[in-house]
Design a protein around this motif. Structure first.
Motif, short mmCIF file in Angstrom:
data_model
loop_
_atom_site.label_atom_id
_atom_site.label_comp_id
_atom_site.label_asym_id
_atom_site.label_seq_id
_atom_site.Cartn_x
_atom_site.Cartn_y
_atom_site.Cartn_z
N SER A 225 0.80 -1.23 0.00
CA SER A 225 0.00 0.00 0.00
C SER A 225 0.83 1.27 0.00
CB SER A 225 -0.93 0.00 1.22
OG SER A 225 -0.15 -0.07 2.42
N ASN B 163 2.89 4.24 -5.00
CA ASN B 163 2.05 5.01 -5.91
C ASN B 163 2.18 4.46 -7.33
OD1 ASN B 163 1.01 6.85 -4.02
ND2 ASN B 163 2.88 8.07 -4.11
N LEU C 287 -8.25 -1.27 -10.58
CA LEU C 287 -9.18 -0.92 -9.50
C LEU C 287 -10.29 -1.94 -9.30
CD1 LEU C 287 -9.46 2.95 -9.94
CD2 LEU C 287 -8.01 1.64 -8.40
N LYS D 289 -10.35 -4.37 -5.06
CA LYS D 289 -10.87 -3.38 -4.12
C LYS D 289 -9.86 -2.99 -3.05
CE LYS D 289 -14.73 -3.35 -6.27
NZ LYS D 289 -15.06 -2.21 -7.15
N LYS D 290 -8.76 -3.73 -2.95
CA LYS D 290 -7.76 -3.40 -1.95
C LYS D 290 -6.78 -2.33 -2.44
CE LYS D 290 -7.84 -7.94 0.26
NZ LYS D 290 -7.04 -9.13 0.65
N ASP E 250 -6.24 1.36 -3.36
CA ASP E 250 -6.85 2.67 -3.13
C ASP E 250 -6.75 3.51 -4.42
OD1 ASP E 250 -7.75 5.10 -2.29
OD2 ASP E 250 -6.39 5.27 -0.57
N PRO E 251 -7.88 3.97 -4.96
CA PRO E 251 -7.83 4.79 -6.18
C PRO E 251 -6.99 6.05 -6.04
CG PRO E 251 -10.08 4.07 -5.71
CD PRO E 251 -9.26 3.71 -4.52
N LYS E 252 -6.80 6.54 -4.80
CA LYS E 252 -6.00 7.74 -4.61
C LYS E 252 -4.53 7.51 -4.95
CE LYS E 252 -8.96 9.48 -0.87
NZ LYS E 252 -9.02 9.84 0.57
N ARG E 253 -4.12 6.26 -4.99
CA ARG E 253 -2.72 5.95 -5.32
C ARG E 253 -2.47 5.89 -6.82
NH1 ARG E 253 -2.25 0.25 -2.87
NH2 ARG E 253 -0.25 0.35 -3.96
#
Length: 348
Positions: free
Chosen positions: A254, A257, A294, A297-298, A300-303
């Protein structure tokens, strides 16, 4: 010393690609601006870190030079102080001798009061000369004492400055060592990430997919033949399988990026529908890859950030079919987060 964050070869044109994404409305405008700001901040902070690292090396060299000069001054002042102390001791002894002679002469003067006038005058003259000499020596002694005190004051100040410079140097060295430790750990993370990605995509490497490390980032490059048909942005099932395997790696890492860059060759796009040119096609392909990632689901779209490069960043500038085939690619760029490094720079 390790090489601290050389500017990525894509950073200058990244904003242009991001702006096109907004124009073609591939992602909502608000989300895009947030991603764009985050990307710009990351690039600016990486450049800031590189400048800070160079400035630290220059400051360390300057402090080392100043410490050497200050130490030389301290040694010189110590030698001068020793010499002046010896002179002071000699003059003190001479002064005591003159005082004794003066006392002896006074005693002799008293005993010779009844002697001849000429002898008395001679003794008085000698006494006066001794008094003058004694006064001269006392003046010299006081001047020497004044100079010695001034040298001692200068020496104390130099020693205080030296301690301050040494403390500053030690602090900067400790900070530099901490930066080097974090950079070394970051490089280890990149190497480990490259191995994880290679292991996950083992069945695809050499079949239109390569995994490399450059400028502290992991690059997953996929040729067009693995992902898309000519002029299409619909991902081939085999290529989608490779993307899903990569998404599994991203889901358990996680702190990474992700930037997806679509690239085309220089042949003008002649398709229809909502695609106008190679800019549109490169962006559309990048967002197609984002959507597959995406699905996990694990992640994060922000990454995740999508970018279209059109034909303007080729790996081979030749006007041949082989060169154009190399240029038709999608690159997935994996970058470890730099939060710890940025915290150190912010607290300098």
């Amino acid at each position: 010393m390790v090489n601290y964050y050389n500017m990525n070869r894509y950073s200058t044109k990244a904003l242009l690609g991001l702006a096109i994404i907004l124009l073609v409305a591939c992602v909502p405008a608000k989300e895009f601006r947030a991603l764009q700001d985050k990307h710009q901040k990351s690039e600016a902070e990486r450049e800031r870190f590189s400048d800070e690292n160079q400035a630290l090396n220059v400051k360390n060299s300057e402090l080392d030079s100043k410490v050497k000069v200050a130490q030389a001054d301290v040694d010189r002042l110590l030698a001068d102080s020793l010499r002046l102390s010896q002179e002071f001791k000699g003059l003190s002894e001479e002064h005591n001798g003159l005082k004794k002679r003066y006392a002896d002469l006074e005693l002799a003067q008293n005993s010779l009061l009844n002697s001849s006038v000429s002898e008395t005058k001679k003794l008085l003259k000698q006494l006066q000369e001794n008094q003058v000499e004694l006064q001269r020596r006392e003046d010299a002694l006081r001047e020497l004492e004044r100079r010695l005190n001034q040298r001692k004051h200068d020496l104390d100040k130099l020693q205080s400055d030296l301690v301050t410079m040494q403390t500053d140097l030690e602090s900067r060295n400790a900070r530099l060592l901490e930066l080097e430790r974090i950079l070394s750990r970051k490089d280890s993370v990149v190497i480990a990430l490259r191995k994880k990605v290679s292991d996950a995509l083992l069945g695809f490497e050499g079949k239109g997919l390569t995994v490399t490390v450059h400028n502290g980032k992991v690059y997953v490059s996929l040729e067009e033949k693995l992902l898309f048909k000519s002029g299409s942005w619909e991902v081939d099932p085999k290529g989608a399988d490779a993307i899903k395997k990569l998404a599994d790696v991203l889901a358990v890492n996680s702190d990474i990026n992700v930037m997806i860059e679509g690239h085309t060759d220089d042949v003008p796009y002649n398709g229809k529908d909502q695609i106008i040119d190679n800019w549109d096609l490169s962006v559309k392909r990048a967002t197609s890859i984002v959507r597959i990632i995406l699905q996990n689901k694990k992640v994060d779209p922000k990454r995740v950030l999508a970018s279209g490069r059109s034909q303007f960043l080729p790996v081979d500038a030749a006007k041949t079919s082989e060169a154009r085939q190399k240029n038709r690619r999608t690159e997935i760029i994996l970058t470890p987060k730099l939060d710890e490094l940025l915290d150190i720079l912010d607290n300098k």
